[in-house]
Design a protein around this motif. Structure first.
Motif, PDB file in Angstrom:
ATOM      1  N   GLY A 138       0.780  -1.234   0.000  1.00  0.00           N
ATOM      2  CA  GLY A 138       0.000   0.000   0.000  1.00  0.00           C
ATOM      3  C   GLY A 138       0.809   1.281   0.000  1.00  0.00           C
ATOM      4  O   GLY A 138       0.320   2.330   0.390  1.00  0.00           O
ATOM      5  N   VAL A 139       2.059   1.203  -0.441  1.00  0.00           N
ATOM      6  CA  VAL A 139       2.897   2.408  -0.454  1.00  0.00           C
ATOM      7  C   VAL A 139       2.954   3.075  -1.827  1.00  0.00           C
ATOM      8  O   VAL A 139       3.659   4.078  -1.994  1.00  0.00           O
ATOM      9  CB  VAL A 139       4.344   2.127   0.019  1.00  0.00           C
ATOM     10  N   GLY A 140       2.258   2.509  -2.811  1.00  0.00           N
ATOM     11  CA  GLY A 140       2.223   3.159  -4.124  1.00  0.00           C
ATOM     12  C   GLY A 140       3.120   2.528  -5.185  1.00  0.00           C
ATOM     13  O   GLY A 140       3.389   3.148  -6.216  1.00  0.00           O
ATOM     14  N   LYS A 141       3.550   1.299  -4.973  1.00  0.00           N
ATOM     15  CA  LYS A 141       4.372   0.621  -5.992  1.00  0.00           C
ATOM     16  C   LYS A 141       3.623   0.454  -7.304  1.00  0.00           C
ATOM     17  O   LYS A 141       4.107   0.841  -8.366  1.00  0.00           O
ATOM     18  CB  LYS A 141       4.791  -0.790  -5.522  1.00  0.00           C
ATOM     19  N   THR A 142       2.439  -0.148  -7.203  1.00  0.00           N
ATOM     20  CA  THR A 142       1.689  -0.456  -8.422  1.00  0.00           C
ATOM     21  C   THR A 142       1.242   0.820  -9.131  1.00  0.00           C
ATOM     22  O   THR A 142       1.336   0.927 -10.358  1.00  0.00           O
ATOM     23  CB  THR A 142       0.484  -1.355  -8.068  1.00  0.00           C
ATOM     24  N   THR A 143       0.803   1.781  -8.354  1.00  0.00           N
ATOM     25  CA  THR A 143       0.387   3.061  -8.934  1.00  0.00           C
ATOM     26  C   THR A 143       1.569   3.693  -9.680  1.00  0.00           C
ATOM     27  O   THR A 143       1.410   4.231 -10.786  1.00  0.00           O
ATOM     28  CB  THR A 143      -0.116   4.001  -7.815  1.00  0.00           C
TER      29      THR A 143
ATOM     30  N   PRO B 287       1.661  13.950  -5.283  1.00  0.00           N
ATOM     31  CA  PRO B 287       0.718  14.299  -4.218  1.00  0.00           C
ATOM     32  C   PRO B 287      -0.339  13.208  -4.018  1.00  0.00           C
ATOM     33  O   PRO B 287      -0.540  12.366  -4.899  1.00  0.00           O
ATOM     34  CB  PRO B 287       0.048  15.562  -4.762  1.00  0.00           C
ATOM     35  N   ARG B 288      -0.959  13.212  -2.888  1.00  0.00           N
ATOM     36  CA  ARG B 288      -2.155  12.383  -2.697  1.00  0.00           C
ATOM     37  C   ARG B 288      -3.237  12.954  -3.611  1.00  0.00           C
ATOM     38  O   ARG B 288      -3.499  14.152  -3.593  1.00  0.00           O
ATOM     39  CB  ARG B 288      -2.598  12.439  -1.234  1.00  0.00           C
ATOM     40  N   ASN B 289      -3.790  12.112  -4.452  1.00  0.00           N
ATOM     41  CA  ASN B 289      -4.738  12.614  -5.448  1.00  0.00           C
ATOM     42  C   ASN B 289      -5.762  11.526  -5.756  1.00  0.00           C
ATOM     43  O   ASN B 289      -5.409  10.454  -6.234  1.00  0.00           O
ATOM     44  CB  ASN B 289      -3.967  13.025  -6.712  1.00  0.00           C
TER      45      ASN B 289
ATOM     46  N   LEU C  94      -5.929   9.426  -9.050  1.00  0.00           N
ATOM     47  CA  LEU C  94      -4.989   8.303  -9.216  1.00  0.00           C
ATOM     48  C   LEU C  94      -5.573   7.025  -8.614  1.00  0.00           C
ATOM     49  O   LEU C  94      -5.332   5.930  -9.104  1.00  0.00           O
ATOM     50  CB  LEU C  94      -3.643   8.606  -8.550  1.00  0.00           C
ATOM     51  N   ALA C  95      -6.319   7.176  -7.529  1.00  0.00           N
ATOM     52  CA  ALA C  95      -6.912   6.017  -6.863  1.00  0.00           C
ATOM     53  C   ALA C  95      -8.146   5.510  -7.599  1.00  0.00           C
ATOM     54  O   ALA C  95      -8.478   4.327  -7.537  1.00  0.00           O
ATOM     55  CB  ALA C  95      -7.257   6.386  -5.422  1.00  0.00           C
TER      56      ALA C  95
HETATM   57  P1  ADP Z   1       1.315  -1.013  -3.502  1.00  0.00           P
HETATM   58  O1  ADP Z   1       1.441  -1.513  -4.901  1.00  0.00           O
HETATM   59  O2  ADP Z   1       2.623  -0.559  -2.916  1.00  0.00           O
HETATM   60  O3  ADP Z   1       0.624  -1.985  -2.600  1.00  0.00           O
HETATM   61  P2  ADP Z   1      -0.688   0.797  -4.544  1.00  0.00           P
HETATM   62  O4  ADP Z   1      -0.069   1.478  -5.686  1.00  0.00           O
HETATM   63  O5  ADP Z   1      -1.616  -0.336  -4.859  1.00  0.00           O
HETATM   64  O6  ADP Z   1       0.416   0.316  -3.517  1.00  0.00           O
HETATM   65  O7  ADP Z   1      -1.420   1.906  -3.690  1.00  0.00           O
HETATM   66  C1  ADP Z   1      -2.159   1.583  -2.506  1.00  0.00           C
HETATM   67  C2  ADP Z   1      -3.477   2.365  -2.503  1.00  0.00           C
HETATM   68  O8  ADP Z   1      -3.212   3.762  -2.486  1.00  0.00           O
HETATM   69  C3  ADP Z   1      -4.303   2.125  -3.751  1.00  0.00           C
HETATM   70  O9  ADP Z   1      -5.658   2.110  -3.414  1.00  0.00           O
HETATM   71  C4  ADP Z   1      -3.978   3.318  -4.636  1.00  0.00           C
HETATM   72  O10 ADP Z   1      -5.037   3.629  -5.519  1.00  0.00           O
HETATM   73  C5  ADP Z   1      -3.769   4.405  -3.628  1.00  0.00           C
HETATM   74  N1  ADP Z   1      -2.811   5.428  -4.078  1.00  0.00           N
HETATM   75  C6  ADP Z   1      -1.559   5.215  -4.538  1.00  0.00           C
HETATM   76  N2  ADP Z   1      -0.935   6.385  -4.832  1.00  0.00           N
HETATM   77  C7  ADP Z   1      -1.847   7.361  -4.554  1.00  0.00           C
HETATM   78  C8  ADP Z   1      -1.811   8.793  -4.628  1.00  0.00           C
HETATM   79  N3  ADP Z   1      -0.725   9.459  -5.051  1.00  0.00           N
HETATM   80  N4  ADP Z   1      -2.932   9.464  -4.249  1.00  0.00           N
HETATM   81  C9  ADP Z   1      -4.013   8.804  -3.810  1.00  0.00           C
HETATM   82  N5  ADP Z   1      -4.111   7.477  -3.702  1.00  0.00           N
HETATM   83  C10 ADP Z   1      -3.041   6.751  -4.071  1.00  0.00           C
END
Ligand code: ADP
Ligand code: MG
Length: 260
Positions: A12-17, A213-215, A218-219
């Protein structure tokens, strides 16, 4: 061909995003890009519009040498880049690889045959320091570490850095940390800005200039199977990932120049 693993053993740290949006942003800049999904959850696969439930073959078959990369890769219908997709099958790979020779080099071997196909290969690693992540780290030239600017972020970082050091020493001399990417950043949060400043102090050039930024856009994008950078191009998050792609292209070009 530059190969980057996007890794952090925390979930949940944003790897996949980061993986999906960087892939789409690089492709939008004319870079031939492959996204490798190394997470059995298949979130990166779904996030670029590929249905993980209807795959003929996936990264699982490639790791076990039951299919080639050329057979298993698909084109993201929304993102204009290639995807080596993943689904639940991949959860079994961990165990099935154990007894095999050069088990941590399987992904590297699969990519070696495709040197000429891509400018960038991005590997979305699972939230663990497992055999799958090890395959990612052994295949990569560099690691991109997305992290949230919160107190515990730094604690987890040392485990990852130690793993990267071990892989560098024993398995992959090319591996280096390319940088820390600050994601889900909230400038109104004092702790966020403090941790962010600490990161810059401690890691210097290893912290990317781009702040994501948190946005909410993107989610929202993954549920439409569209990378955020294309889902709402005007959104702050999309613009940040576009800027990050340019920063990565700059980095790669500066290495080329310094090698002349
Ligand atoms: P990981 O792959 O590290 O587990 P994710 O990319 O799946 O992490 O992100 C975890 C959650 O946070 C997801 O629901 C994703 O949509 C959300 N998220 C990721 N980056 C952002 C961002 N910059 N702003 C808002 N939500 C985000
Ligand atoms: Mg993920």
């Amino acid at each position: 061909m530059h190969i980057f693993a996007i890794a952090n053993q925390k979930g949940g740290v944003g790897k996949t995003t980061t993986a999906v949006n960087l892939a789409a942003a690089l492709a939008a800049n004319g870079q031939r890009t492959l996204l490798v999904d190394l997470d059995p959850q298949g979130n990166a696969t779904m996030g670029c519009g590929v249905d993980k439930r209807s795959l003929k073959s996936s990264v699982y078959q490639v790791l076990l040498q039951m299919a080639t990369l050329a057979e298993a890769r698909v084109i993201s219908p929304t993102g204009k880049f290639d995807v080596l997709p993943a689904n639940r099958d991949l959860a079994g790979a961990e165990v099935e690889l154990v007894d095999l020779e050069r088990r941590e080099m399987r992904l590297k071997a699969a990519l070696a045959a495709h040197q000429a196909d891509y400018d960038f290969v991005l590997i979305d690693c699972p939230p663990s320091l497992s055999m799958l992540t090890l395959n990612g780290l052994c295949a990569a030239h560099g690691v991109i570490i997305p992290m949230q600017c919160e107190y515990y972020a730094l604690e987890g970082l040392s485990d990852l850095v130690n793993t990267i050091k071990k892989v560098h020493a024993n398995l992959n001399r090319e591996l280096k940390i390319i940088g820390l990417l600050r994601v889900m950043y909230d400038p109104r949060n004092t702790l966020s800005t403090q941790v962010s400043a600490q990161l810059e102090q401690h890691f210097g050039d290893k912290v990317f200039k781009t702040l994501v930024p948190r946005n909410v856009r993107l989610a929202e994008a993954p549920s439409y199977g569209v990378p955020g950078v294309l889902f709402d191009k005007a959104a702050k998050g999309a613009q940040a990932y576009m800027a990050f792609a340019l920063e990565m292209i700059d980095r790669v070009n500066s290495w080329k120049e310094s090698n002349l």
